[in-house]
Design an enzyme around this catalytic site. Structure first.
Site, PDB file in Angstrom:
ATOM      1  N   GLU A   1      -2.136  12.611  15.781  1.00  0.00           N
ATOM      2  CA  GLU A   1      -3.098  11.958  14.896  1.00  0.00           C
ATOM      3  C   GLU A   1      -2.444  10.678  14.350  1.00  0.00           C
ATOM      4  O   GLU A   1      -1.295  10.709  13.897  1.00  0.00           O
ATOM      5  CB  GLU A   1      -3.433  12.917  13.753  1.00  0.00           C
ATOM      6  CG  GLU A   1      -4.645  12.503  12.961  1.00  0.00           C
ATOM      7  CD  GLU A   1      -5.047  13.577  11.939  1.00  0.00           C
ATOM      8  OE1 GLU A   1      -4.197  14.399  11.547  1.00  0.00           O
ATOM      9  OE2 GLU A   1      -6.216  13.551  11.532  1.00  0.00           O
TER      10      GLU A   1
ATOM     11  N   GLU B   1     -10.420  22.522   6.716  1.00  0.00           N
ATOM     12  CA  GLU B   1     -10.816  21.314   7.441  1.00  0.00           C
ATOM     13  C   GLU B   1      -9.533  20.535   7.677  1.00  0.00           C
ATOM     14  O   GLU B   1      -8.983  19.941   6.752  1.00  0.00           O
ATOM     15  CB  GLU B   1     -11.833  20.549   6.589  1.00  0.00           C
ATOM     16  CG  GLU B   1     -12.772  19.706   7.401  1.00  0.00           C
ATOM     17  CD  GLU B   1     -12.317  18.271   7.466  1.00  0.00           C
ATOM     18  OE1 GLU B   1     -11.564  17.943   8.407  1.00  0.00           O
ATOM     19  OE2 GLU B   1     -12.697  17.509   6.578  1.00  0.00           O
TER      20      GLU B   1
ATOM     21  N   CYS C   1     -10.221  11.949   8.916  1.00  0.00           N
ATOM     22  CA  CYS C   1      -9.926  12.960   9.932  1.00  0.00           C
ATOM     23  C   CYS C   1     -10.859  12.853  11.138  1.00  0.00           C
ATOM     24  O   CYS C   1     -10.532  13.355  12.205  1.00  0.00           O
ATOM     25  CB  CYS C   1      -9.943  14.354   9.322  1.00  0.00           C
ATOM     26  SG  CYS C   1     -11.358  14.596   8.287  1.00  0.00           S
TER      27      CYS C   1
ATOM     28  N   LYS D   1      -6.872  21.819  -6.965  1.00  0.00           N
ATOM     29  CA  LYS D   1      -5.580  21.124  -6.856  1.00  0.00           C
ATOM     30  C   LYS D   1      -5.796  19.839  -6.076  1.00  0.00           C
ATOM     31  O   LYS D   1      -5.912  19.838  -4.853  1.00  0.00           O
ATOM     32  CB  LYS D   1      -4.549  21.986  -6.130  1.00  0.00           C
ATOM     33  CG  LYS D   1      -3.144  21.420  -6.297  1.00  0.00           C
ATOM     34  CD  LYS D   1      -2.242  21.630  -5.110  1.00  0.00           C
ATOM     35  CE  LYS D   1      -2.247  20.520  -4.114  1.00  0.00           C
ATOM     36  NZ  LYS D   1      -1.931  19.180  -4.596  1.00  0.00           N
ATOM     37  N   PRO D   2      -5.876  18.699  -6.777  1.00  0.00           N
ATOM     38  CA  PRO D   2      -6.075  17.435  -6.056  1.00  0.00           C
ATOM     39  C   PRO D   2      -4.766  16.961  -5.447  1.00  0.00           C
ATOM     40  O   PRO D   2      -3.692  17.429  -5.836  1.00  0.00           O
ATOM     41  CB  PRO D   2      -6.522  16.477  -7.175  1.00  0.00           C
ATOM     42  CG  PRO D   2      -5.852  16.994  -8.402  1.00  0.00           C
ATOM     43  CD  PRO D   2      -5.726  18.501  -8.230  1.00  0.00           C
ATOM     44  N   ALA D   3      -4.852  16.024  -4.506  1.00  0.00           N
ATOM     45  CA  ALA D   3      -3.628  15.465  -3.909  1.00  0.00           C
ATOM     46  C   ALA D   3      -2.847  14.729  -4.990  1.00  0.00           C
ATOM     47  O   ALA D   3      -3.431  14.003  -5.803  1.00  0.00           O
ATOM     48  CB  ALA D   3      -3.998  14.517  -2.777  1.00  0.00           C
TER      49      ALA D   3
END
Ligand code: ADP
Length: 484
Positions: free
Chosen positions: A383, A251, A285, A176-178
């Site tokens: 973040e 991750e 990240c 499932k890609p973004a």
């Protein structure tokens, strides 16, 4: 560029449209133009993909590692042949400068090559028994159907970093890609198709994240979910995994501290801070999120960094000399603005930048340095995922270690010093999964990448990376030979 792709749903070796006819748009963040409209996959398509992966599993997992590696080598060579086209597409959908997109495609290809090599090196163990009539074996087995959920900041490399070890280990996959960047993933799936991968071994569903996520988490057939993305979604997956006791490899987010000691090579430190903070417009990240500089060299370091930042060129990443592209979307831009406004309202000083850049239509923000920051400012704990960095002075090792570790995250930390004793001592005290000593580019196919605390669990890359996809079956054999 008008993309020739028409669908991001690939099930059992066939490209298909969504069952309900819904679509979604993919836009270029540098120009806000629509570059593709794809079928919006959901729960139904995901269940079909899981069924295909389940049906393909027995034959795929029975192959030897060497047999499976052939497909990965083929895919590696095809990716090398197509690298320029892939890099341009990546920049188109994601915004990063072309030079970085080319680097990402090389990085993506390196996982295909590394796991082609690792496929035939998954070892078990023969354990010495304490009884003479026993033989104890530990036999590695692929875990089963794997769901791979990938983010938009590395739309190509995060796909191969998950899919390559899964296939090498003998697992079948639902990818499932973004939804913001599905086009690179589609091209990678096409590469596997052209590499001759048997149908059903790799499937993909691009579309509605919640629906696809729910179908993946509810399925008893999906045995592992490997995910890169926000800590927020990671926590949802942890909750969801309880229903069927799935294994997770996560991750998640980070908040990397960057420590500069007074004995460091300041020019090198500033050069690397620049690379770590501003590449991918600050959207990685392991990006530096806060810089701590020993007070004696703070002014000098910040001056060198500012000088380097002033030379960065902002613009559409398709132009060869651009260093900083746009942020991915409006909410990314809003978050950056909010953190800068918050810091300034609480007394931070602006060294450089501090505004949206309006040279083009996209979601651009000037590379920014903030000084005189305090721990209460949002940027010191949230973040950032943007081209802004706060610089703070520190006096001694104890103080900076405590500040660096004072976060829920634990992905990457960087330190710059020329004192070997100091480097080793500080490295050992930093609570992070990845440490860069005079080096901000630790990511490589041969080494295990992953965080601790709320930055996730599990490793990607290295020989450790393939172990996520393997279960050890323990076998105890009793011999009828009269010995005890
Ligand atoms: P970011 O906040 O950086 O966009 P996300 O964690 O939202 O990161 O996205 C990472 C990946 O997780 C993307 O593929 C996204 O579609 C997916 N995702 C988002 N929400 C869910 C969900 N509820 N279940 C499963 N996947 C999700």
């Amino acid at each position: 560029m008008i993309v020739d792709t028409v669908t991001g749903i690939f099930v059992n070796g066939k490209w298909k449209t969504s069952n309900h006819g819904k679509t979604f748009e993919v836009n270029n963040p540098a120009t806000l133009e629509k570059i593709a409209e794809l079928p919006y996959g959901g729960g139904e398509e995901t269940r079909e993909a899981i069924d295909a992966a389940k049906a393909a599993f027995p034959a795929w997992s029975e192959l030897t590692g060497r047999e499976r590696s052939t497909y990965l080598y083929n895919a590696y060579h095809l990716m090398q042949e197509r690298k320029e086209k892939l890099a341009r597409l990546l920049t188109e959908e994601q915004g990063k400068p072309l030079k970085e997109a080319r680097g990402e495609i090389e990085f993506a290809a390196s996982f295909l090559l590394w796991y082609a090599e690792e496929a035939s090196r998954i070892y078990g163990e023969m354990v010495p028994a304490t009884k003479r009539n026993k033989r104890l074996w530990v036999v590695p087995k692929p875990i089963g159907v794997v769901a791979a959920i990938t983010p938009w900041n590395f739309p190509a490399a995060m796909v191969t970093r998950k899919v390559a070890p899964a296939l090498a280990a003998g697992c079948t996959v639902v990818l499932k890609p973004a939804e913001l960047t599905p086009l690179s993933a589609i091209e990678i799936v096409k590469i596997f198709e052209d590499a001759g991968l048997p149908k059903g071994v790799l499937n993909m569903v691009a579309g509605n994240p919640e629906e696809i996520g729910e179908a993946l988490m509810e399925s008893k057939d999906v045995r592992l979910v490997t995910f890169t993305g926000s800590t927020e979604v990671g926590k949802l997956l942890i909750e969801g995994s309880a229903k069927t006791v799935k294994k997770l490899s996560l991750e998640l987010g980070g908040h990397a501290p960057f420590l500069v000691f007074e004995d460091a090579d300041l020019n090198l430190a500033a050069e690397q801070a620049l690379a770590s903070k501003y590449r991918n417009c600050g959207q990685t990240c392991i990006c530096t999120n806060r810089i701590y500089v020993q007070s004696a060299v703070k002014e000098e370091f910040t001056r060198i960094l500012e000088e380097k930042v002033s030379k960065l060129k902002i613009g559409n990443g398709q132009e060869e000399d651009v260093d900083i592209g746009p942020l991915i979307n409006e909410s990314g831009l809003k978050k950056v603005k909010d953190q800068v406004e918050d810091a300034l309202s609480k007394g931070a000083d602006l060294y450089t930048g501090g505004s949206q850049w309006s040279g083009e239509n996209g979601y651009y923000y000037e590379p920014t340095i903030l000084a005189n920051v305090t721990e209460e400012m949002k940027i010191m704990s949230q973040e950032t995922f943007g081209p802004v960095v706060p610089v703070m002075a520190f006096e001694n090792e104890e103080e900076v270690i405590s500040k660096a570790n004072d976060t829920d995250y634990g992905l990457a930390a960087f330190l710059f010093t020329n004192d070997l004793n100091r480097a080793i001592t500080i490295m050992e005290k930093l609570d992070y999964g990845i440490i860069g000593i005079n080096d901000v580019f630790p990511g490589t196919a041969e080494a295990p990448f992953g965080g601790i605390k709320e930055s996730g669990m599990g490793k990607e890359g290295g020989h450790e990376g393939i172990q996520e996809f393997v279960e050890m079956k323990y076998v105890s054999i009793g011999l009828q030979n009269g010995k005890q």
